[in-house]
Design an enzyme around this catalytic site. Structure first.
Site, PDB file in Angstrom:
ATOM      1  N   GLU A   1      -2.980  -1.812   1.866  1.00 14.20           N
ATOM      2  CA  GLU A   1      -2.665  -0.773   2.866  1.00 14.20           C
ATOM      3  C   GLU A   1      -1.154  -0.598   3.009  1.00 14.20           C
ATOM      4  OE1 GLU A   1      -4.815   1.141   3.911  1.00 14.20           O
ATOM      5  OE2 GLU A   1      -6.739   0.097   4.084  1.00 14.20           O
TER       6      GLU A   1
ATOM      7  N   ARG B   1       0.585   2.970   1.903  1.00 12.81           N
ATOM      8  CA  ARG B   1       1.081   3.812   3.004  1.00 12.81           C
ATOM      9  C   ARG B   1       2.582   3.659   3.193  1.00 12.81           C
ATOM     10  NH1 ARG B   1      -3.915   4.202   7.282  1.00 12.81           N
ATOM     11  NH2 ARG B   1      -5.436   3.131   6.001  1.00 12.81           N
TER      12      ARG B   1
ATOM     13  N   ASP C   1     -13.369   2.805  -5.050  1.00 13.11           N
ATOM     14  CA  ASP C   1     -12.802   4.134  -5.329  1.00 13.11           C
ATOM     15  C   ASP C   1     -11.517   4.182  -6.164  1.00 13.11           C
ATOM     16  OD1 ASP C   1     -11.455   2.992  -3.160  1.00 13.11           O
ATOM     17  OD2 ASP C   1     -11.847   4.630  -1.764  1.00 13.11           O
TER      18      ASP C   1
ATOM     19  N   GLU D   1     -10.340  13.020   1.563  1.00  9.94           N
ATOM     20  CA  GLU D   1     -10.766  13.109   0.150  1.00  9.94           C
ATOM     21  C   GLU D   1     -11.247  14.498  -0.267  1.00  9.94           C
ATOM     22  OE1 GLU D   1     -11.611  10.617   2.210  1.00  9.94           O
ATOM     23  OE2 GLU D   1     -10.288   9.084   1.359  1.00  9.94           O
TER      24      GLU D   1
HETATM   25  C1  DMJ Z   1      -6.541   6.278   2.458  1.00  7.13           C
HETATM   26  O1  DMJ Z   1      -5.869   5.212   2.980  1.00  7.13           O
HETATM   27  C2  DMJ Z   1      -6.479   6.286   0.967  1.00  7.13           C
HETATM   28  O2  DMJ Z   1      -6.778   7.551   0.494  1.00  7.13           O
HETATM   29  C3  DMJ Z   1      -7.381   5.271   0.341  1.00  7.13           C
HETATM   30  O3  DMJ Z   1      -7.376   5.343  -1.062  1.00  7.13           O
HETATM   31  C4  DMJ Z   1      -8.782   5.471   0.819  1.00  7.13           C
HETATM   32  N1  DMJ Z   1      -8.874   5.551   2.247  1.00  7.13           N
HETATM   33  C5  DMJ Z   1      -7.932   6.294   3.003  1.00  7.13           C
HETATM   34  C6  DMJ Z   1      -8.328   7.706   3.355  1.00  7.13           C
HETATM   35  O4  DMJ Z   1      -9.635   7.930   3.625  1.00  7.13           O
END
Ligand code: DMJ
Length: 635
Positions: free
Chosen positions: A221, A225, A365, A534
């Site tokens: 995270e 971010r 993902d 997404e």
């Molecule tokens: C974000 O922090 C990023 O896109 C991550 O890859 C998946 N989850 C969240 C958004 O939904």
């Protein structure tokens, strides 16, 4: 749903120089001719009889193959054939009719519009009144961003996230002011100068101190971010011969120096682990690291660090960041997989995958996303030492098509399900909203950021690229329907799809006029919406690549639903508890990615295509654009 391009061998409707479809008759005829046996066979009556039997036999096989109902991929086709074995005979006659009536297959052609230089979609974008419409809608997105920031600034400045209803802040991500950093490059791109100054000043005066004194943060995270946000702001504000989109905020080196300090501490997650798989958590103040309580890392978390660490090595000149991060991918290359698909957990202790749960939703993902993007970010060459990443990506997408893609009943929505018990276990028709990143990635992987029109003109698309592009278009449609099927027009966190084999207890979305009401099932526990990006991310990529204006219209509908149901008058936007119910109860949380991703992608969806072009930038998984080196230098 577009039907212009194939993604299964069955519904091939097009052809190009790399993949030429021929009629069955031509195939047989040519085979006989080339083997020089046709003449001998047909010269005797037994030969004629045998040739006839063979022709009918092949025609029967062809009919049976083509008459097994809607199919999605080669692998799925096999399943459908088994499940519906007894349908083959009853469909035989109509299959035969179809076979004889089939028009001759034509070579792929561009439409007259496309030949003329601009396709009809491209012209739509240039139409002055349509342009004005999108400029004004784009301004509405910018206004929403300013409203979101004003709530955060008023009630939560310096906290990770805003609780817009209770009007206070909360530190859910370790206390590095994650909203400030996540939002900064969105403000730069939108030209929201005041916000650039406010966020920039906070970073310049507060962030280094926070990094020095804070405790536990999650490696993934914090990387996507905070590190990603700082690096993107560095480039967009003029660092690394970057774009200088803003004059506001501190000197770009402030962002880079802060990023380095943070990354130096995050590196402990790699160096403390006994394998190449990093620990999930870092204690910033003493640069130590430890595994998660259950000892496992998420596969997506361990494999979604490399864009950021590679770019930091590029701009800092210090290879150590890239070296550590790339070891993870090199190691993952060696592990066993199911047609490129991987379990969602991995052990830093043993370096092996743990369990068998395979999905492209949470914890899986961005593993698939970064295989493609790390390769693209380094120039996307077929001959680089990163080609293995593209190969892993390509194999995994085959695995997705063969093992995870299905169609819903009654209306045939194409979706990506899960294998919770591995390749030999039962299929689950569950799709997280998170999976809606996939269409964007598939489209990007197909054209490598070029428009479809350009890529087709340059004859760059392989059959596999076209399969992936078609799947991308179908999945984007499904992701949009996950919104439009609900009463609020907003998607639930998770959807189940009604299939011939499977029907789940749950709610329908509540929008009684939606055609897809009984295709999509929503369980009680999954009715919430976290303002996730997404779907709008994929709409943005699909629009840039196909130039089809429907993606903009869908994005606008979603934006209007966010405005109507998630906007909080006193500032900010709130997650919701239940998208199937009006009025929806608010969850009192504005996730950082609403500013970092959702609003940025909507803004870019409505912008001209030369703003952060897809063949010159790669977006990290948190929507922070990082320049593709070769592309930016040559432009
Ligand atoms: C974000 O922090 C990023 O896109 C991550 O890859 C998946 N989850 C969240 C958004 O939904």
């Amino acid at each position: 749903m577009s039907d212009s391009l194939p993604y299964s061998m069955k519904d091939v409707k097009y052809d190009n120089a790399k993949f030429r479809q021929r009629s069955l008759y031509k195939v047989i005829n040519q085979t006989l001719l080339t083997r020089n046996i046709k003449r001998d066979w047909l010269s005797c009556s037994t030969g004629k009889f045998l040739a006839l039997v063979m022709l009918f036999g092949l025609a029967y096989l062809f009919m049976a193959h083509t008459s097994s109902g809607p199919q999605v991929s080669g692998g799925l086709a096999k399943d459908v054939m088994v499940n519906k074995g007894d349908k083959i005979n009853s469909d035989g006659i109509s299959g035969l009719r179809r076979f004889w009536r089939k028009p001759p297959r034509l070579p792929p052609r561009l439409s007259p519009d496309e030949k003329g230089g601009k396709n009809s979609f491209g012209r739509e974008a240039e139409n002055p009144s349509s342009r004005l419409k999108w400029v004004s809608r784009q301004q509405k997105v910018k206004d929403a961003f300013i409203h979101a920031w004003s709530g955060y600034k008023k009630h939560a400045m310096g906290y990770d996230e805003l609780m817009p209803v209770s009007q206070r802040g909360v530190d859910g991500l370790g206390g590095l002011g994650a909203t400030v950093v996540d939002a900064l490059d969105t403000a730069i791109i939108m030209g929201a100068d005041e916000i650039v100054s406010e966020a920039g000043l906070w970073i310049e005066t507060q962030l280094l101190d926070r990094i020095k004194h804070k405790g536990q943060v999650n490696l993934f995270e914090t990387t996507i971010r905070v590190l990603g946000g700082l690096l993107s702001a560095y480039h967009l504000s003029g660092g690394d011969e970057g774009m200088k989109l803003t004059r506001n905020g501190p000197k770009p080196t402030v962002y880079l120096d802060t990023a380095r300090d943070l990354a130096d501490r995050l590196l402990s997650a790699f160096t403390a682990s006994p394998t190449s798989v990093p620990y999930s958590d870092v204690i910033l103040r003493d640069s130590s690291a430890h595994p998660a309580p259950d000892g496992l890392s998420s596969t997506s978390e361990a494999s979604t660090l490399q864009l950021e660490f590679n770019y930091l090595s590029m701009v800092s000149g210090d290879p150590k960041y890239s070296l550590e991060a790339m070891k993870v991918l090199e190691h993952l290359k060696t592990l066993p997989k199911v047609e490129g698909l991987v379990p969602i957990y991995i052990s830093p202790q043993s370096g092996q995958f743990s369990g068998e749960n395979i999905r492209l939703g949470s914890r899986g993902d961005s593993y698939y996303e970064y295989l493609l993007k790390v390769w693209l970010h380094q120039g996307g060459s077929q001959n680089s030492n990163l080609t293995y990443l593209y190969e892993m990506y390509s194999e995994a997408m085959k695995g997705v098509r063969n093992r995870l893609v299905r169609k819903s009943v009654p209306n045939g929505l194409v979706f990506v399900g899960e294998l919770p018990y591995g390749s030999n276990g039962a299929f689950s028709p569950k799709m997280d909203h998170l999976v809606c990143f996939l269409p964007g990635t598939l489209a990007l992987g197909a054209t490598k950021g070029k428009t479809k029109e350009r890529a087709m003109k340059d004859d760059l698309l392989t059959f596999e690229d076209l399969e992936n592009l078609k799947l991308a278009e179908d999945l984007t449609h499904t992701c949009f329907q996950m919104y439009s099927v609900t009463s609020t027009g907003l998607a639930p966190e998770i959807a189940y799809f009604h299939t011939e084999e499977y029907s789940e207890e749950g709610l329908d979305g509540g929008n009684k006029i939606s055609k897809y009401l009984s295709d999509i099932i929503i369980k009680h526990a999954d009715r919430h919406n976290l303002l996730r990006p997404e779907t709008v991310e994929s709409l943005f990529v699909l629009y840039r690549i196909t130039e089809d204006p429907k993606y903009r219209e869908w994005g606008w509908q979603i934006f209007e639903a966010f405005e109507k149901y998630t906007k909080v008058d006193t500032g900010g936007y709130s997650s919701l508890d239940d998208v199937t119910h009006i009025p929806p109860r608010r969850r009192d949380k504005m996730e950082t990615f609403f500013l970092g991703e959702t609003l940025k992608y909507l803004y870019l969806l409505f912008s001209d295509s030369d703003v952060i072009p897809l063949d010159k930038f790669v977006f990290n998984t948190e929507a922070h654009p990082l320049p593709i080196k070769a592309a930016v230098r040559s432009s």
